[in-house]
Scaffold this motif. Structure first.
Motif, PDB file in Angstrom:
ATOM      1  N   GLN A 234     104.256  27.656 -73.311  1.00  0.00           N
ATOM      2  CA  GLN A 234     104.789  29.022 -73.406  1.00  0.00           C
ATOM      3  C   GLN A 234     104.834  29.510 -74.851  1.00  0.00           C
ATOM      4  O   GLN A 234     104.402  30.627 -75.158  1.00  0.00           O
ATOM      5  N   TYR A 235     105.357  28.671 -75.728  1.00  0.00           N
ATOM      6  CA  TYR A 235     105.458  29.074 -77.135  1.00  0.00           C
ATOM      7  C   TYR A 235     104.083  29.185 -77.787  1.00  0.00           C
ATOM      8  O   TYR A 235     103.863  30.050 -78.641  1.00  0.00           O
ATOM      9  N   PHE A 236     103.162  28.315 -77.390  1.00  0.00           N
ATOM     10  CA  PHE A 236     101.807  28.405 -77.938  1.00  0.00           C
ATOM     11  C   PHE A 236     101.170  29.742 -77.560  1.00  0.00           C
ATOM     12  O   PHE A 236     100.564  30.411 -78.410  1.00  0.00           O
ATOM     13  N   ASN A 237     101.299  30.138 -76.299  1.00  0.00           N
ATOM     14  CA  ASN A 237     100.729  31.420 -75.876  1.00  0.00           C
ATOM     15  C   ASN A 237     101.385  32.590 -76.595  1.00  0.00           C
ATOM     16  O   ASN A 237     100.761  33.637 -76.795  1.00  0.00           O
ATOM     17  N   HIS A 238     102.640  32.405 -76.992  1.00  0.00           N
ATOM     18  CA  HIS A 238     103.342  33.480 -77.707  1.00  0.00           C
ATOM     19  C   HIS A 238     102.935  33.541 -79.181  1.00  0.00           C
ATOM     20  O   HIS A 238     102.749  34.636 -79.729  1.00  0.00           O
ATOM     21  N   PHE A 239     102.787  32.374 -79.810  1.00  0.00           N
ATOM     22  CA  PHE A 239     102.588  32.347 -81.257  1.00  0.00           C
ATOM     23  C   PHE A 239     101.135  32.171 -81.700  1.00  0.00           C
ATOM     24  O   PHE A 239     100.861  32.236 -82.893  1.00  0.00           O
ATOM     25  N   PHE A 260     114.931  29.515 -78.490  1.00  0.00           N
ATOM     26  CA  PHE A 260     114.628  28.274 -79.204  1.00  0.00           C
ATOM     27  C   PHE A 260     115.888  27.654 -79.801  1.00  0.00           C
ATOM     28  O   PHE A 260     116.034  26.438 -79.842  1.00  0.00           O
ATOM     29  N   THR A 261     116.815  28.501 -80.234  1.00  0.00           N
ATOM     30  CA  THR A 261     118.024  27.998 -80.873  1.00  0.00           C
ATOM     31  C   THR A 261     119.014  27.434 -79.867  1.00  0.00           C
ATOM     32  O   THR A 261     119.670  26.428 -80.126  1.00  0.00           O
ATOM     33  N   THR A 262     119.108  28.072 -78.714  1.00  0.00           N
ATOM     34  CA  THR A 262     120.155  27.697 -77.762  1.00  0.00           C
ATOM     35  C   THR A 262     119.732  26.619 -76.778  1.00  0.00           C
ATOM     36  O   THR A 262     120.588  26.002 -76.147  1.00  0.00           O
ATOM     37  N   GLU A 263     118.440  26.390 -76.619  1.00  0.00           N
ATOM     38  CA  GLU A 263     117.986  25.502 -75.551  1.00  0.00           C
ATOM     39  C   GLU A 263     117.523  24.130 -76.021  1.00  0.00           C
ATOM     40  O   GLU A 263     117.461  23.197 -75.218  1.00  0.00           O
ATOM     41  N   PHE A 264     117.187  23.984 -77.298  1.00  0.00           N
ATOM     42  CA  PHE A 264     116.529  22.752 -77.728  1.00  0.00           C
ATOM     43  C   PHE A 264     117.254  22.105 -78.902  1.00  0.00           C
ATOM     44  O   PHE A 264     117.712  22.781 -79.825  1.00  0.00           O
ATOM     45  N   HIS A 739     109.233  29.922 -84.880  1.00  0.00           N
ATOM     46  CA  HIS A 739     110.113  29.834 -83.716  1.00  0.00           C
ATOM     47  C   HIS A 739     111.503  30.396 -84.010  1.00  0.00           C
ATOM     48  O   HIS A 739     112.184  30.881 -83.097  1.00  0.00           O
ATOM     49  N   PHE A 740     111.907  30.312 -85.260  1.00  0.00           N
ATOM     50  CA  PHE A 740     113.202  30.874 -85.642  1.00  0.00           C
ATOM     51  C   PHE A 740     113.089  32.342 -86.080  1.00  0.00           C
ATOM     52  O   PHE A 740     114.041  32.913 -86.611  1.00  0.00           O
ATOM     53  N   GLY A 741     111.913  32.919 -85.878  1.00  0.00           N
ATOM     54  CA  GLY A 741     111.744  34.334 -86.180  1.00  0.00           C
ATOM     55  C   GLY A 741     111.438  34.646 -87.620  1.00  0.00           C
ATOM     56  O   GLY A 741     111.428  35.817 -88.010  1.00  0.00           O
ATOM     57  N   LEU A 742     111.171  33.619 -88.441  1.00  0.00           N
ATOM     58  CA  LEU A 742     110.880  33.837 -89.859  1.00  0.00           C
ATOM     59  C   LEU A 742     109.370  33.922 -90.055  1.00  0.00           C
ATOM     60  O   LEU A 742     108.707  32.992 -90.514  1.00  0.00           O
TER      61      LEU A 742
END
Length: 767
Positions: A234-239, A260-264, A739-742
Motif C-alpha cells: 500500500q505504501y509503495f503504491n502511494h510513494f 504510519f505513526t499510530t499503527e506501527f 512516511h512521516f510526511g517530510l
C-alpha cells in the motif's frame, strides 16, 4: 613470413568457436539468475563487478553467437550440421531475453528499451534467416519452431519490462484518470435560476475537516509477515510517485503520517520500508511487472511448455546418428539449461514479495480468498527467512557490558546489506586501520570455546616477527610507493585515491538502537510539521533546527551550522566529533554511551557518503572535495610536525585540541585554503564545556538532522539506484521521512473545500 596466428590455432577456433560461445552464453545466464539477486544484499565491489561483467557479456555473447551461426550456416554443406545450427539459433533469443532476476543493471538501462526492441526485430530476423537456410527437409522443424516461440516470448518480456520501468512510462503509469472538476456551467445555471425565481441564494465554501492524529506511545502489537507485505504494498503504491517527482497534496501527507505513526512500532516501520525498497528493486531491475499479470503467467507457461515439448521431441523422436556426438551434448545442455532456468524463475516468481501481496489482498471470506490464505500459510516459512533477524552482541570497547541488537539476517535472504560504512578523517590522515564496535564472527567464538585461540595468537605473533625480520613490510611499502607513482604518471591518480580510501573504510553492522534514535528524531520533527511552512523549514534544516531547540541551554559562539555551507558543516562537525570521541571516556550510563557511539557512527557515515558516494551528495556538497583535500593536507602536515605515528589517534586529537585557537583560524588562513581542521577544534572546545550526557545528546541529534537533510535533498532516482548496490541507510531515512510526511513533492491545497448553495453540497473537491 611468420603468420601472427598459427594455423593450428585458427583451426581450433573454426571448429569450436560456435560451441564455445554458446556454452559461454549459457553459463552467463546461469550466473545472472543465481547471483543477480545478491546485489540487493551486499555492497561488495567484487560481487557487483562479477554481476556487472556477466550482464554486459551476456548480450555480447548471444549476439556474437548468432552472427557466427549465420556465417557458418551459409558456408556449410552438411545437412545435419545446418539443421542443428538452425536449432541452436533460437536458444540465443532465449538468452537475449535474459533471466527474470535482472533486466537492467542500472536505472539508465531502462531508457534503452527502444534499442532492445530493435535488437529483438533484427535477431528474430537473423534466427529466421538461419532457419530458412535449413529448409526443406529439416528434421528439427518442430523443435526449432517451439524454441523460436519461447525465445520471442522471453525477449518481448525483457523489452516490455524495460519499457515499463523507463522514466517516462513509469511517470505516465502514476497519473490518475482525467478529472474535469466541478461542472462550472451547471453551477452557474443553478445559481442564476435560483436568483431569477427570487429564491434567496447563498454560496459558501466549507473547509474539509483536517486529519489530526494522536501519538499512541509504545505500540506493542507486532505485525505478522503477511501484514508487513500488505502495508508495504500500500505504501509503495502511494510513494512510488516520489521517484518521478509527482506531487502529493498536504492533506494526503496528513493521512499517511497519521496511519504510519499510530499503527506501527519502529521495528515494524523498518520491516515495511525494507519490503518497499525491495518493490522498488523489482520494478526497476527485474521482470516482476511483466510476469505478475494474467498475460505474463500465460506467456510464461507457454514458453516453458514449448521448451519442454522441444526437449521431449528431440529426445524421443529425433534420430541422432547423423549428428556430431559433441554437438548432441551441446544441444542437450541448451535444452536442459533452458528448462532449469525456467524452473528457477518459477520458484523466484512463487516466493516473491508480490506473490504474497496477491495472496494477502482481497476478500478472505470467499472460497477463492480462503484458498489463497491456505497457500499463503503453506509458503509462510519463506517470509520468515527473509524477515530481519536481530542478534544480541556485546560492544567490544565498552567496559560496562553494554549490548546492542545487531541486524544479522543471513546473506542469502537479505533485502539490503545491513551495513553502515564510515570514513574517519583523522584515522585516514594517520593511515590507521579502523576498528569494529561489533563482532559477529562465529569462527572466533568457536575457537575461544575450544581453547585454541592462544595457538592462533602464537602463530600470528611468529608470522609477524618473521615478516619483520625478512623486511617484508618495507618491501610491500616500496612496491606500493612505486606502483602509486606509476599510476600517477599514467594519469590515474583518481584511482589511487579511491583505492586508498577504500582500504581505510569501516563497516559497522546496523543496530536496532541506531534505528530507534533515527526513528524517534524524525518522528519528533514530523509532529512539528503542522503547516506547509513548518514542513519546509524542518526539511531545509541542517542542524540549526536542533540548535534552536537547545537555545538557552547551549550557545555555540563559534562556527555553527546556519552560517556555513552544508559540506563545510559536515567537515566541521565530523572533525569536532572525532576530537571529542577520542579524548573523552565513554558515558556513565547506556543512553550517553549510545549517543556517543552513534554520533561517531553517523559522523563517519556521512563523510563516507561525501567521499565514496558523490552521486548521493552532489546536490548538497558544492566544493566538498577541495575542502576535504585541504583539511587532510593540513592534518597530515600537523601530525608530521608533531611526530605522531599511525596508531596514536588519541594523541593526535589531544594535540589538535592543545593548539591555542584564540586567533580565529579563518582570519589567519584567509581564502587561500578551505581547511577546517582548527575551526573544528574551536567547535570541539565549546562542546567540551557541556555536561557529558547533554553534549552527546546534542551531537547525536545534530547528526541525525544532517543525515535527514542529505536524504531529503538527494534526488529520488539516486535513492532508487542504491537498492541495487546493497542499499544505504540514507535511503531508509528518506523513505522514513516520506512516511512521516517530510517530503518536498507536495502542494499546499488551499481549495480543499466543498461548495454549497443554500447549505446544500453542490460538489466535493477531494485530494
Amino acid at each position: 613470413m611468420v603468420k601472427p596466428i598459427p594455423e593450428s590455432v585458427k583451426k581450433i577456433w573454426d571448429n569450436w568457436n560456435i560451441r564455445g560461445v554458446i556454452l559461454f552464453s549459457l553459463s552467463l545466464q546461469t550466473i545472472l539468475i543465481l547471483f543477480a539477486p545478491l546485489r540487493k544484499g551486499t555492497g561488495n565491489k567484487l560481487i557487483i563487478s562479477v554481476i556487472w561483467s556477466a550482464y554486459l557479456l551476456a548480450d555480447w555473447a548471444a549476439n556474437f553467437a548468432v552472427g557466427l551461426i549465420a556465417e557458418n550456416a551459409k558456408d556449410t554443406s552438411e545437412k545435419k550440421h545446418k539443421e542443428l545450427l538452425a536449432f541452436w539459433a533460437p536458444f540465443l533469443l532465449l538468452h537475449l531475453g535474459g533471466p527474470d532476476t535482472i533486466t537492467a543493471f542500472a536505472l539508465e538501462d531502462n531508457e534503452l528499451w527502444l534499442r532492445h526492441l530493435f535488437g529483438l526485430i533484427f535477431q528474430a530476423v537473423a534466427a529466421g534467416y538461419i532457419f530458412l537456410l535449413s529448409l526443406p527437409g529439416n528434421e528439427l522443424l518442430f523443435p526449432t519452431i517451439l524454441i523460436f516461440i519461447a525465445g520471442i516470448i522471453k525477449y518481448v518480456e525483457r523489452t516490455r519490462a524495460l519499457f515499463l520501468a523507463s522514466l517516462e512510462k513509469f511517470r505516465d503509469s502514476m497519473l490518475r484518470k482525467p478529472d474535469p472538476g466541478p461542472n462550472y456551467a451547471k453551477f452557474v445555471e443553478t445559481y442564476v435560476s435560483n436568483v431569477q425565481a427570487n429564491i434567496q441564494t447563498g454560496i459558501s465554501l466549507v473547509p474539509e475537516a483536517r486529519f489530526f492524529y494522536r501519538d499512541p506511545g509504545n505500540i506493542e502489537n507486532k505485525l505478522d509477515y503477511l501484514e508487513v507485505m500488505h502495508f508495504a504494498s500500500q505504501y509503495f503504491n502511494h510513494f512510488k510517485g516520489l521517484i518521478v517527482d509527482l506531487i502529493s497534496s498536504f492533506r494526503q501527507l496528513y493521512r499517511t503520517r497519521a496511519s504510519f505513526t499510530t499503527e506501527f512500532s519502529p521495528e515494524d516501520a523498518l520491516r515495511i520500508i525494507e519490503v518497499e525498497l525491495n518493490f522498488i528493486y523489482d520494478v526497476f531491475h527485474t521482470k516482476m511487472q511483466v510476469t505478475h499479470s494474467v498475460l505474463g503467467i500465460i506467456l510464461r507457461f507457454t514458453s516453458f511448455g514449448s521448451v519442454l515439448v522441444a526437449l521431449s521431441i528431440f529426445y524421443l523422436r529425433v534420430e541422432k546418428n547423423g549428428f556430431n556426438e559433441f554437438d548432441v551434448g551441446v544441444t542437450y545442455a541448451l535444452l536442459l539449461g533452458a528448462t532449469t532456468l525456467d524452473i528457477i524463475a518459477f520458484f523466484v516468481l512463487v516466493f516473491s514479495d508480490e506473490t504474497f501481496v496477491a495472496l494477502r489482498d482481497g476478500n478472505t471470506e470467499s472460497r477463492l480468498g480462503k484458498t489463497k490464505s491456505r497457500i499463503a500459510d503453506a509458503l509462510h516459512w519463506c517470509l520468515v527467512l527473509k524477515s530481519p533477524r536481530w542478534q544480541e552482541c556485546h560492544v567490544q570497547h565498552s567496559h560496562r557490558g553494554i549490548k546492542h541488537e545487531v541486524l544479522a539476517t543471513p546473506f542469502m535472504f537479505r533485502r539490503w546489506s545491513g551495513s553502515v560504512s564510515g570514513h574517519s578523517l583523522i584515522r585516514y590522515c594517520l593511515k590507521a586501520r579502523p576498528s569494529s564496535v561489533h563482532n559477529l564472527a562465529c569462527c572466533n567464538k568457536v575457537i575461544k570455546k575450544l581453547g585454541i585461540d592462544i595457538i592462533f595468537q602464537i602463530i600470528a605473533r611468529t608470522t609477524n616477527k618473521g615478516m619483520q625480520f625478512l623486511q617484508i613490510y618495507k618491501i610491500i611499502r616500496v612496491l606500493g610507493f612505486v606502483i602509486k607513482k606509476l599510476l600517477v604518471l599514467l594519469g590515474l591518480a583518481g584511482i589511487v585515491d579511491k583505492i586508498s580510501i577504500e582500504l581505510y573504510l569501516s563497516h559497522e553492522k546496523f543496530t536496532k538502537e541506531l534505528w530507534l534514535l533515527i526513528y524517534n528524531e524524525v518522528k519528533r520533527k514530523s509532529l512539528s510539521a503542522g503547516s506547509p511552512e513548518a514542513l519546509r523549514r524542518i526539511c531545509s534544516a541542517k542542524g540549526d533546527w536542533i540548535l534552536q531547540e537547545w537555545n538557552g541551554e547551549v550557545v555555540l559562539e563559534s562556527y555553527g551550522i546556519a552560517d556555513v555551507a552544508y559540506d563545510e558543516s559536515i567537515l566541521l562537525w565530523h572533525t569536532a566529533t572525532e576530537l571529542l570521541y577520542y579524548t573523552t571516556e565513554e558515558g556513565a550510563d547506556e543512553i550517553t554511551y549510545n549517543a556517543r557511539e552513534f554520533s561517531k557512527l553517523l559522523s563517519d557515515y556521512i563523510l563516507y557518503l561525501l567521499v565514496s558516494k558523490p552521486a548521493i551528495m552532489d546536490a548538497v556538497a558544492v566544493i566538498a572535495k577541495i575542502r576535504l583535500q585541504d583539511t587532510c593536507a593540513d592534518a597530515v602536515r600537523f601530525f608530521k610536525e608533531k611526530g605522531i605515528k599511525s596508531n596514536e589517534v588519541k594523541k593526535a586529537c589531544e594535540s589538535i585540541l592543545k593548539v591555542d585557537t584564540s586567533f580565529p583560524p579563518r582570519d589567519v588562513k584567509g581564502d587561500k585554503t578551505k581547511s577546517v581542521l582548527f575551526d573544528a577544534s574551536v567547535l570541539a572546545k565549546e562542546l567540551q564545556e557541556l555536561e557529558v550526557g547533554k553534549k552527546w545528546k546534542l551531537v547525536s541529534q545534530v547528526w541525525v538532522e544532517l543525515l535527514s537533510y542529505a536524504a531529503f535533498h538527494c534526488g529520488p532516482r539516486i535513492h532508487a539506484q542504491q537498492v541495487s548496490e546493497g542499499g544505504e541507510l540514507i535511503t531508509f531515512v528518506w523513505l522514513l521521512m516520506a512516511h512521516f510526511g517530510l517530503v518536498e513533492q507536495f502542494e499546499d491545497n488551499k481549495l480543499d473545500t466543498r461548495t454549497e448553495i443554500n447549505g446544500q453540497m453542490f460538489t466535493q473537491i477531494t485530494c
